[in-house]
Design an enzyme around this catalytic site. Structure first.
Site, mmCIF file in Angstrom:
data_model
loop_
_atom_site.group_PDB
_atom_site.id
_atom_site.type_symbol
_atom_site.label_atom_id
_atom_site.label_comp_id
_atom_site.label_asym_id
_atom_site.label_seq_id
_atom_site.Cartn_x
_atom_site.Cartn_y
_atom_site.Cartn_z
ATOM 1 N N GLY A 123 0.800 -1.222 0.000
ATOM 2 C CA GLY A 123 0.000 0.000 0.000
ATOM 3 C C GLY A 123 0.824 1.259 0.000
ATOM 4 O O GLY A 123 0.573 2.179 0.788
ATOM 5 N N LYS A 147 -10.083 -4.283 11.760
ATOM 6 C CA LYS A 147 -8.679 -4.356 12.192
ATOM 7 C C LYS A 147 -8.481 -5.480 13.209
ATOM 8 O O LYS A 147 -7.456 -6.180 13.190
ATOM 9 C CB LYS A 147 -8.234 -3.015 12.787
ATOM 10 C CG LYS A 147 -8.244 -1.856 11.829
ATOM 11 C CD LYS A 147 -7.297 -2.048 10.659
ATOM 12 C CE LYS A 147 -5.860 -1.742 10.985
ATOM 13 N NZ LYS A 147 -4.983 -1.724 9.796
ATOM 14 N N VAL A 172 -2.802 8.760 14.156
ATOM 15 C CA VAL A 172 -1.576 9.135 13.459
ATOM 16 C C VAL A 172 -1.724 10.494 12.777
ATOM 17 O O VAL A 172 -2.583 10.690 11.919
ATOM 18 C CB VAL A 172 -1.196 8.072 12.407
ATOM 19 C CG1 VAL A 172 0.122 8.447 11.726
ATOM 20 C CG2 VAL A 172 -1.092 6.692 13.057
#
Length: 339
Positions: free
Chosen positions: A9, A159, A187
């Protein structure tokens, strides 16, 4: 010869910084993209902080398909599985879960068949959180989120199930490949290009004044550069094999973030609203006007935190202060003309 590391990715926010950090530390890098045509823009983005000349190559592979993964891992020493299905399956919870779980298994099957030394998988701190949003206190990597909890948002469930699937797969693997997982918090930090903004768009909205106030939500803010760093530490530390590592930063209320921006950006911060939106107003808006807000309502007022003692003790990892990360993020967005 330098080791070759595959980063899945590559056009993603975290993956881009992982690629840059690997190049800066002397590794050769191959990264996956979902289709041809993204190589030039990604190379240009990475080149703003690292030199990719002759050391960055590409492979076409999609989490939703088997094709391409065997070729992607051929000759690879280590893998950073960072790719997320969030942008691939937006609006379809079942597809998001399937993409996260099945995509992870595609990467692991290819990596173990190729004899890769270690796979470091990017999970999330919310896979190690109490099911009850009302819970306060501090948790660590020994806790697993209950994927059957009906209150879980699709991303959190995807997740959790993807990381569970990874560990279950590796428990039946007898070859040399090792698995380590990294569980980041919220993040933020500098961007490499406007095409890889990721989760930091919220700071852009705060700077632009399009957020009339901030909800009572707290985030464990961690810098994207520190997340890249812990991935590389987890990739090489002998003791990291078979371990989970929480990678969260300072717990910061969104209103504190707003004050960081308002006070630290000079003229660029004058549109930032520091007004606290009452919880009832957020819930009413989510119910009657903006259904997209429903996913954040369980987090209102939540104070649960995660411990990073393990990452500090075993990897020597320490994240930078949240205020620095938020301001660096904002300055980067401004410099790139993203706000």
């Amino acid at each position: 010869m330098a080791e070759l590391v595959l980063v899945t990715g590559g056009s993603g926010y975290v993956a881009g910084w992982c690629i840059a950090e690997l190049l800066n530390r002397g590794y050769d890098v191959r990264t996956t993209v979902r289709g041809p045509g993204k190589e030039e823009s990604l190379t240009q983005a990475v080149s703003t902080v690292a030199d990719p000349a002759g050391r960055l190559t590409f492979a076409v592979a999609d989490l939703l398909a088997d094709d391409g993964w065997d070729a992607a891992v051929k000759g690879v020493d280590r893998v950073l599985h960072v790719a997320s299905p969030l942008g691939i399956t937006a609006g379809d919870p079942a597809a998001m879960i399937a993409a996260a779980r099945d995509g992870t298994l595609r990467v692991l099957r290819a990596a173990t068949a190729a004899g890769v030394k270690r796979v470091v998988m990017t999970s999330a701190a919310n896979t190690a959180s109490p099911s009850s949003y009302a819970t306060e206190g501090t948790t660590d990597e020994t806790l697993w989120t209950d994927p059957d909890d009906p209150t879980l948002i699709p991303y959190r469930r995807s997740k959790t199930l993807a990381e569970r699937a990874a560990w279950d797969f590796m428990s039946g693997h007898e070859g040399p490949t090792e698995l380590t997982t990294v569980l980041p918090g919220a993040v933020f930090g500098p961007i490499l290009s406007t095409g890889t903004i990721g989760s930091v768009g919220i700071i852009g909205r705060m700077i632009s004044g399009s957020m009339p106030g901030v909800p009572r939500i707290g985030l464990e803010i961690v810098d994207v550069r520190d997340i890249a760093d812990i991935h590389l530490r987890a990739m090489t530390a002998p003791a990291a094999a078979g371990e989970r590592f929480l990678a969260t930063g300072e717990f910061t209320w969104m209103r504190e973030m707003a004050h960081f921006l308002r006070d630290g950006l000079g003229p660029h911060g004058h549109k930032v609203s520091t007004r606290q939106i009452p919880d009832f107003a957020v819930r009413l808006t989510a119910r009657f006007r903006d259904p997209s807000l429903r996913e954040i309502t369980p987090s209102l007022g939540r104070r649960n935190r995660h411990s990073t003692d393990k990452a500090s003790r075993m990897l020597g990892w320490h994240p930078r202060p949240a205020k620095q990360t938020v301001l660096n993020c904002a300055q980067s967005l401004i410099a790139h003309g993203a706000v």
